[in-house]
Design an enzyme around this catalytic site. Sequence first.
Site, PDB file in Angstrom:
ATOM      1  N   ARG A  25      24.253 -25.099 -49.934  1.00  0.00           N
ATOM      2  CA  ARG A  25      23.490 -26.235 -49.243  1.00  0.00           C
ATOM      3  C   ARG A  25      23.590 -25.928 -47.605  1.00  0.00           C
ATOM      4  NH1 ARG A  25      26.664 -30.749 -50.307  1.00  0.00           N
ATOM      5  NH2 ARG A  25      27.151 -30.627 -48.076  1.00  0.00           N
TER       6      ARG A  25
ATOM      7  N   GLU B  67      26.408 -26.412 -40.744  1.00  0.00           N
ATOM      8  CA  GLU B  67      27.076 -25.785 -41.577  1.00  0.00           C
ATOM      9  C   GLU B  67      26.196 -24.953 -42.749  1.00  0.00           C
ATOM     10  OE1 GLU B  67      30.616 -27.238 -42.771  1.00  0.00           O
ATOM     11  OE2 GLU B  67      29.855 -29.001 -43.952  1.00  0.00           O
TER      12      GLU B  67
ATOM     13  N   ASN C 121      27.244 -24.371 -46.846  1.00  0.00           N
ATOM     14  CA  ASN C 121      28.014 -24.569 -47.610  1.00  0.00           C
ATOM     15  C   ASN C 121      28.047 -23.461 -48.783  1.00  0.00           C
ATOM     16  OD1 ASN C 121      29.433 -27.008 -46.842  1.00  0.00           O
ATOM     17  ND2 ASN C 121      27.222 -27.431 -46.639  1.00  0.00           N
TER      18      ASN C 121
ATOM     19  N   SER D  79      28.068 -30.237 -53.250  1.00  0.00           N
ATOM     20  CA  SER D  79      28.299 -31.298 -54.100  1.00  0.00           C
ATOM     21  C   SER D  79      26.946 -32.139 -54.153  1.00  0.00           C
ATOM     22  CB  SER D  79      29.488 -31.991 -53.654  1.00  0.00           C
ATOM     23  OG  SER D  79      29.537 -32.668 -52.450  1.00  0.00           O
TER      24      SER D  79
ATOM     25  N   LYS E  48      33.295 -21.091 -41.241  1.00  0.00           N
ATOM     26  CA  LYS E  48      32.814 -21.348 -39.751  1.00  0.00           C
ATOM     27  C   LYS E  48      32.680 -20.142 -38.816  1.00  0.00           C
ATOM     28  CE  LYS E  48      32.747 -25.831 -41.073  1.00  0.00           C
ATOM     29  NZ  LYS E  48      33.161 -25.713 -42.299  1.00  0.00           N
TER      30      LYS E  48
ATOM     31  N   LYS F 188      36.011 -26.927 -34.581  1.00  0.00           N
ATOM     32  CA  LYS F 188      35.811 -26.875 -35.823  1.00  0.00           C
ATOM     33  C   LYS F 188      37.000 -25.850 -36.484  1.00  0.00           C
ATOM     34  CE  LYS F 188      31.030 -28.155 -37.061  1.00  0.00           C
ATOM     35  NZ  LYS F 188      29.985 -27.737 -37.900  1.00  0.00           N
TER      36      LYS F 188
ATOM     37  N   GLU G 256      36.881 -26.993 -45.221  1.00  0.00           N
ATOM     38  CA  GLU G 256      35.723 -27.793 -46.089  1.00  0.00           C
ATOM     39  C   GLU G 256      36.149 -29.164 -46.447  1.00  0.00           C
ATOM     40  OE1 GLU G 256      32.775 -26.505 -45.848  1.00  0.00           O
ATOM     41  OE2 GLU G 256      33.366 -24.291 -45.218  1.00  0.00           O
ATOM     42  N   GLY G 257      35.114 -30.226 -46.529  1.00  0.00           N
ATOM     43  CA  GLY G 257      35.462 -31.245 -47.256  1.00  0.00           C
ATOM     44  C   GLY G 257      35.225 -32.475 -46.328  1.00  0.00           C
TER      45      GLY G 257
ATOM     46  N   ARG H 283      22.466 -37.677 -46.124  1.00  0.00           N
ATOM     47  CA  ARG H 283      23.583 -38.644 -45.911  1.00  0.00           C
ATOM     48  C   ARG H 283      23.406 -39.370 -44.613  1.00  0.00           C
ATOM     49  NH1 ARG H 283      28.035 -33.801 -46.404  1.00  0.00           N
ATOM     50  NH2 ARG H 283      26.188 -32.819 -45.554  1.00  0.00           N
TER      51      ARG H 283
END
Length: 565
Positions: A219, A235, A237, A242, A400, A454, A458-459, A541
């Site tokens: 993603r 970024e 992923n 998810s 990253k 950064k 992740e998360g 989002r």
Amino acid sequence: MGAAYSSATSAASLYSSYCICFSPSSSPTKSKAPAFSHKSTSNFVSFNSTTNFLQTTHLKKLAKTAAGQHSLSFKCGRVEGMELQKEEASVKPVFDPHNIEPELLQEISYDALVWCSLHGLVVGDRNSQRSGKVPGVGMVHAPVSLLPMSFPSSHWKQACEVAPIFNELVDRVSLDGKFLQESLSRTKKVDAFTSRLLDIHSKMLEMNKKEDIRLGLHRSDYMLDEQTKLLLQIELNTISSSFPGLSCLVSELHRMLLHQFREQLSLDPQRIPKNDAVNGFAEALAKAWSEYNNPRAVIMVVVQPEERNMYDQHWLSTVLKERHHVRTIRKTLAEINAGGELLPDGKLLVAGEAVAVIYFRAGYTPTDYPSELEWRARLLMEQSSAIKCPSISYHLAGTKKIQQELAKPNVLERFLDNKDDVAKVRRCFAGLWSLDDSKIIKDAIERPELYVMKPQREGGGNNIYDDDVKENLLRLQQSGNEEEAAYILMQRIFPAVSPAVLLRDGITYKDQSVSELGVYGAYLRNKTNVIINDHCGYLMRTKVSSSNEGGVAAGFAVLDSIYLV
């Protein structure tokens, strides 16, 4: 969830009857407090006192909507059967949801909550102790935006078109072990988590371990910068991308609401793109399983011990079972270590089950490895012949630091042959720098509000903003060690701020918001044969504009969909 449906109707058939297509940053970490802060009660509506009128009419409206609703197919911004209005370079709200009359807002919100409950748009309630372990216990509707967010069709098309190029880029980077090891060599010295991942990768190189069948479910996340009018990548992923299940449901929720309240809102439900993420992910997993060529083998979903986002994962398993007749099992890293066995021919058995495909929805954060047992499980899986999604090299390709290295001059050309592809990818890059660039560091200390710092994590909830950027850069300068290699600097993106109504825990909040678009990509190849390389759905989002972070599962944002303008 199943109790909401007729026992004679399968979940797969419900996808068709409702045109539901279930569709980055990340599987959930432990929930944090919601990002919504409201000192005045005038900005939200509670449903403890919903009127009897709403209770008696909402099911009639839902039934009427389902019977009369039509879904058109969107292909990268092209809408079959209609013409889009003139494209604009920036997001301009079609209307202001804050102007909706309170009675109408309550009616829309009530129907949205009913729809979420009946259609499985749910997550585990963080207030319920067992909600992350036992399905059906402590469920609550997923946090959502009540109405879709305006988004330019030209940028939607751009994000779809570039997704297959990013898929190919990840694959080619993953094959260059020297590039991965050298690019992350300084990071390895100061970041224990990245160091352990690199150690596993190094062992695979020493073994000359080849991944002939390679599967990526990615993603790529973007924000539309208001000043430059550019769609800039936040970024990429490559592990645990998810919400392929729940994001598709949000698109259907919004399409239903726009159809049902079309007269009052004057919004066209056909402008919400069809979202095929869960079907695209399931098809890629099923085809990978087929390439493994063992009909008795299973797909193993690697999960966290407590997973409040389990329903997003269960939608994917349901599609695999009912549409593709492929069985899945769910195991934690600790369970894989306890029950895993590597046969001499490389086959992986877990609890006696042969594993064809390993799909990671955990393993992307240091907290997933509380002991050596979990690291042993990760190594065991990498050593096996099972198809990994992602493999250790795909995982590292999404860090990253690799993102920053790829943004350097002439690096993309090392992996992509087509000049047009290079230009399309580079057009998406925001400014990215390592912390050994003294000129950039000086500017970031003087103007920290223009940068994001950064780490290799992740998360959600890990980035550094504003004055904290300055303080951390000064601290790193004074320390004199190599800790700066654990971070990169990124140009801060400033998207347009739009009014939104956000729905969380049965309460609607009016606030100013910003949004982030993630486009899913699926990639499968067997040696030289590319079987799948395409975009497959999206995740939108939305968060309050005062919040820096954007993770839904981490409690910062809500799920949304896009309204093409």
